[in-house]
Scaffold this motif. Structure first.
Motif, PDB file in Angstrom:
ATOM      1  N   ILE A   1      -6.650  56.553 -12.084  1.00 55.98           N
ATOM      2  CA  ILE A   1      -5.761  55.562 -12.716  1.00 55.98           C
ATOM      3  C   ILE A   1      -6.567  54.369 -13.246  1.00 55.98           C
ATOM      4  O   ILE A   1      -6.250  53.828 -14.310  1.00 55.98           O
TER       5      ILE A   1
ATOM      6  N   ASP B   1     -16.897  50.979  -6.558  1.00 60.17           N
ATOM      7  CA  ASP B   1     -16.595  52.363  -6.169  1.00 60.17           C
ATOM      8  C   ASP B   1     -17.803  52.999  -5.500  1.00 60.17           C
ATOM      9  O   ASP B   1     -18.924  52.540  -5.691  1.00 60.17           O
ATOM     10  N   ARG B   2     -17.534  54.057  -4.726  1.00 64.74           N
ATOM     11  CA  ARG B   2     -18.627  54.712  -4.005  1.00 64.74           C
ATOM     12  C   ARG B   2     -18.830  56.151  -4.487  1.00 64.74           C
ATOM     13  O   ARG B   2     -19.781  56.812  -4.092  1.00 64.74           O
ATOM     14  N   ASN B   3     -17.882  56.621  -5.281  1.00 59.87           N
ATOM     15  CA  ASN B   3     -17.892  58.021  -5.686  1.00 59.87           C
ATOM     16  C   ASN B   3     -18.776  58.196  -6.932  1.00 59.87           C
ATOM     17  O   ASN B   3     -18.490  57.626  -7.987  1.00 59.87           O
TER      18      ASN B   3
ATOM     19  N   ASN C   1     -17.165  59.256 -10.277  1.00 59.18           N
ATOM     20  CA  ASN C   1     -16.414  58.177 -10.939  1.00 59.18           C
ATOM     21  C   ASN C   1     -17.343  57.097 -11.466  1.00 59.18           C
ATOM     22  O   ASN C   1     -17.114  56.533 -12.538  1.00 59.18           O
TER      23      ASN C   1
ATOM     24  N   VAL D   1      -7.347  52.250  -4.981  1.00 67.17           N
ATOM     25  CA  VAL D   1      -7.855  53.296  -4.088  1.00 67.17           C
ATOM     26  C   VAL D   1      -6.660  54.084  -3.538  1.00 67.17           C
ATOM     27  O   VAL D   1      -5.520  53.624  -3.643  1.00 67.17           O
ATOM     28  N   LYS D   2      -6.935  55.219  -2.945  1.00 68.03           N
ATOM     29  CA  LYS D   2      -5.865  56.016  -2.343  1.00 68.03           C
ATOM     30  C   LYS D   2      -5.243  55.238  -1.174  1.00 68.03           C
ATOM     31  O   LYS D   2      -5.916  54.412  -0.552  1.00 68.03           O
TER      32      LYS D   2
HETATM   33  N1  LIG Z   1      -3.394  58.673 -10.471  1.00 66.81           N
HETATM   34  C1  LIG Z   1      -2.253  58.151 -10.935  1.00 66.81           C
HETATM   35  O1  LIG Z   1      -1.651  58.619 -11.917  1.00 66.81           O
HETATM   36  C2  LIG Z   1      -1.688  56.901 -10.285  1.00 66.81           C
HETATM   37  C3  LIG Z   1      -0.663  56.202 -10.933  1.00 66.81           C
HETATM   38  C4  LIG Z   1      -0.176  55.022 -10.336  1.00 66.81           C
HETATM   39  C5  LIG Z   1      -0.702  54.585  -9.143  1.00 66.81           C
HETATM   40  N2  LIG Z   1      -1.678  55.292  -8.522  1.00 66.81           N
HETATM   41  C6  LIG Z   1      -2.212  54.794  -7.258  1.00 66.81           C
HETATM   42  O2  LIG Z   1      -3.548  54.388  -7.516  1.00 66.81           O
HETATM   43  C7  LIG Z   1      -4.355  54.646  -6.397  1.00 66.81           C
HETATM   44  C8  LIG Z   1      -5.591  55.394  -6.852  1.00 66.81           C
HETATM   45  O3  LIG Z   1      -5.245  56.666  -7.325  1.00 66.81           O
HETATM   46  P1  LIG Z   1      -6.315  57.552  -8.090  1.00 66.81           P
HETATM   47  O4  LIG Z   1      -5.637  58.813  -8.440  1.00 66.81           O
HETATM   48  O5  LIG Z   1      -6.965  56.771  -9.184  1.00 66.81           O
HETATM   49  O6  LIG Z   1      -7.405  57.791  -6.892  1.00 66.81           O
HETATM   50  P2  LIG Z   1      -8.881  58.289  -7.005  1.00 66.81           P
HETATM   51  O7  LIG Z   1      -9.092  59.046  -8.284  1.00 66.81           O
HETATM   52  O8  LIG Z   1      -9.211  58.976  -5.720  1.00 66.81           O
HETATM   53  O9  LIG Z   1      -9.757  56.938  -7.102  1.00 66.81           O
HETATM   54  C9  LIG Z   1      -9.989  56.089  -6.020  1.00 66.81           C
HETATM   55  C10 LIG Z   1     -11.481  55.766  -5.986  1.00 66.81           C
HETATM   56  O10 LIG Z   1     -11.694  54.694  -5.053  1.00 66.81           O
HETATM   57  C11 LIG Z   1     -12.867  55.005  -4.288  1.00 66.81           C
HETATM   58  N3  LIG Z   1     -12.828  54.276  -3.016  1.00 66.81           N
HETATM   59  C12 LIG Z   1     -11.920  54.345  -2.027  1.00 66.81           C
HETATM   60  N4  LIG Z   1     -12.209  53.495  -1.029  1.00 66.81           N
HETATM   61  C13 LIG Z   1     -13.353  52.865  -1.390  1.00 66.81           C
HETATM   62  C14 LIG Z   1     -14.172  51.883  -0.774  1.00 66.81           C
HETATM   63  N5  LIG Z   1     -13.880  51.366   0.413  1.00 66.81           N
HETATM   64  N6  LIG Z   1     -15.273  51.458  -1.440  1.00 66.81           N
HETATM   65  C15 LIG Z   1     -15.596  51.959  -2.649  1.00 66.81           C
HETATM   66  N7  LIG Z   1     -14.846  52.888  -3.291  1.00 66.81           N
HETATM   67  C16 LIG Z   1     -13.749  53.351  -2.672  1.00 66.81           C
HETATM   68  C17 LIG Z   1     -12.762  56.500  -4.107  1.00 66.81           C
HETATM   69  O11 LIG Z   1     -13.977  57.051  -3.671  1.00 66.81           O
HETATM   70  P3  LIG Z   1     -13.906  58.449  -2.832  1.00 66.81           P
HETATM   71  O12 LIG Z   1     -13.519  59.525  -3.808  1.00 66.81           O
HETATM   72  O13 LIG Z   1     -15.303  58.610  -2.312  1.00 66.81           O
HETATM   73  O14 LIG Z   1     -12.892  58.275  -1.745  1.00 66.81           O
HETATM   74  C18 LIG Z   1     -12.368  56.932  -5.527  1.00 66.81           C
HETATM   75  O15 LIG Z   1     -13.492  57.047  -6.375  1.00 66.81           O
HETATM   76  C19 LIG Z   1      -3.504  55.430  -5.391  1.00 66.81           C
HETATM   77  O16 LIG Z   1      -3.165  54.609  -4.299  1.00 66.81           O
HETATM   78  C20 LIG Z   1      -2.273  55.841  -6.155  1.00 66.81           C
HETATM   79  O17 LIG Z   1      -1.118  55.747  -5.352  1.00 66.81           O
HETATM   80  C21 LIG Z   1      -2.200  56.437  -9.076  1.00 66.81           C
END
Ligand SMILES: NC(=O)c1ccc[n+]([C@@H]2O[C@H](COP(=O)([O-])OP(=O)(O)OC[C@H]3O[C@@H](n4cnc5c(N)ncnc54)[C@H](OP(=O)(O)O)[C@@H]3O)[C@@H](O)[C@H]2O)c1
Length: 204
Positions: A11, A33-35, A38, A65-66
């Motif tokens: 997102i 970010d740590r990934n 990404n 983040v998740k």
């Molecule tokens: N995707 C959608 O369409 C959407 C729409 C609206 C809202 N959201 C909300 O947005 C949030 C993110 O969703 P997403 O799909 O974008 O998730 P995502 O693709 O997993 O992205 C989250 C990123 O944050 C990183 N991260 C997490 N904790 C961290 C930390 N302590 N330090 C550094 N990096 C960290 C993760 O690394 P790792 O992979 O290593 O964990 C990952 O790269 C969710 O809570 C979701 O509910 C998503």
């Protein structure tokens, strides 16, 4: 305004691309970010990673983040930055949970969708403690990637997430069913089927 995305995944990347398309300066966008995957995607977009020691004025943090990582990330922001303004994109974690940790932070929840990437997004906002002038600034940023809806009740965010967040998926599912039926009707002629579907949608 300097914006930091805490979490640079799906997102955040969609939102950042929408911002860039709208003319928002890349120099004003950062991420944590740590990934590696990404990080590389954001590097390609020429978005810089935020160095904790940087003495940069940060106007807005976006928590992306998740849910399982959200509270840790929130606390990390509070620990390292003074008086941060935080927007949470995180689904399912209510304002109270953050407020319980710190009452003074300017905080709001926003729920965008991935169509923000094409500046056709729809973002719902539930404000809890942003001052009016700062809220307006946030709304103006969100308007750059699409439509903004302000919700007066936090519970409506969940309904919004179901209908709009997953909206494109429902829509494509329906189109798939149409396509399948039409392919039988048109003896497998994909080009004809596509033209029919486009006309159907335009005519609605
Ligand atoms: N995707 C959608 O369409 C959407 C729409 C609206 C809202 N959201 C909300 O947005 C949030 C993110 O969703 P997403 O799909 O974008 O998730 P995502 O693709 O997993 O992205 C989250 C990123 O944050 C990183 N991260 C997490 N904790 C961290 C930390 N302590 N330090 C550094 N990096 C960290 C993760 O690394 P790792 O992979 O290593 O964990 C990952 O790269 C969710 O809570 C979701 O509910 C998503």
């Amino acid at each position: 305004m300097n914006i930091v995305f805490y979490g640079g995944g799906n997102i955040a990347q969609a939102f950042i691309e929408g911002l860039i398309n709208s003319g928002y300066k890349k120099n004003n966008i950062f991420y944590i970010d740590r990934n590696l995957k990404n990080k590389n995607k954001l590097k390609k977009l020429k978005i810089k990673s935020l160095n904790n020691k940087e003495s940069l004025q940060i106007d807005l943090f976006i928590l992306a983040v998740k849910p399982k990582d959200a509270i840790h990330a929130y606390k990390d922001i509070l620990k390292n930055y003074r008086n941060p303004k935080i927007v949470s994109f995180v689904a399912g974690i209510r304002t109270n949970k953050y407020k319980h940790i710190n009452k003074k932070v300017e905080f709001l929840r926003a729920m965008p969708n991935t169509s923000s990437k094409f500046n056709l997004g729809i973002t719902a906002i539930y404000n809890s403690s942003f001052k009016k002038s700062n809220l307006l600034k946030v709304i103006n940023i969100f308007k750059k990637v699409g439509i903004v809806m302000q919700l007066e009740k936090e519970s409506k965010i969940d309904t919004f997430t179901g209908i709009i967040g997953s909206g494109p998926a429902y829509f494509f599912y329906l189109l798939k069913i149409y396509e399948k039926k039409l392919l039988t009707l048109c003896n497998g002629n994909k080009k004809e089927v596509n033209a029919i579907i486009v006309n159907l949608m335009k005519g609605v």
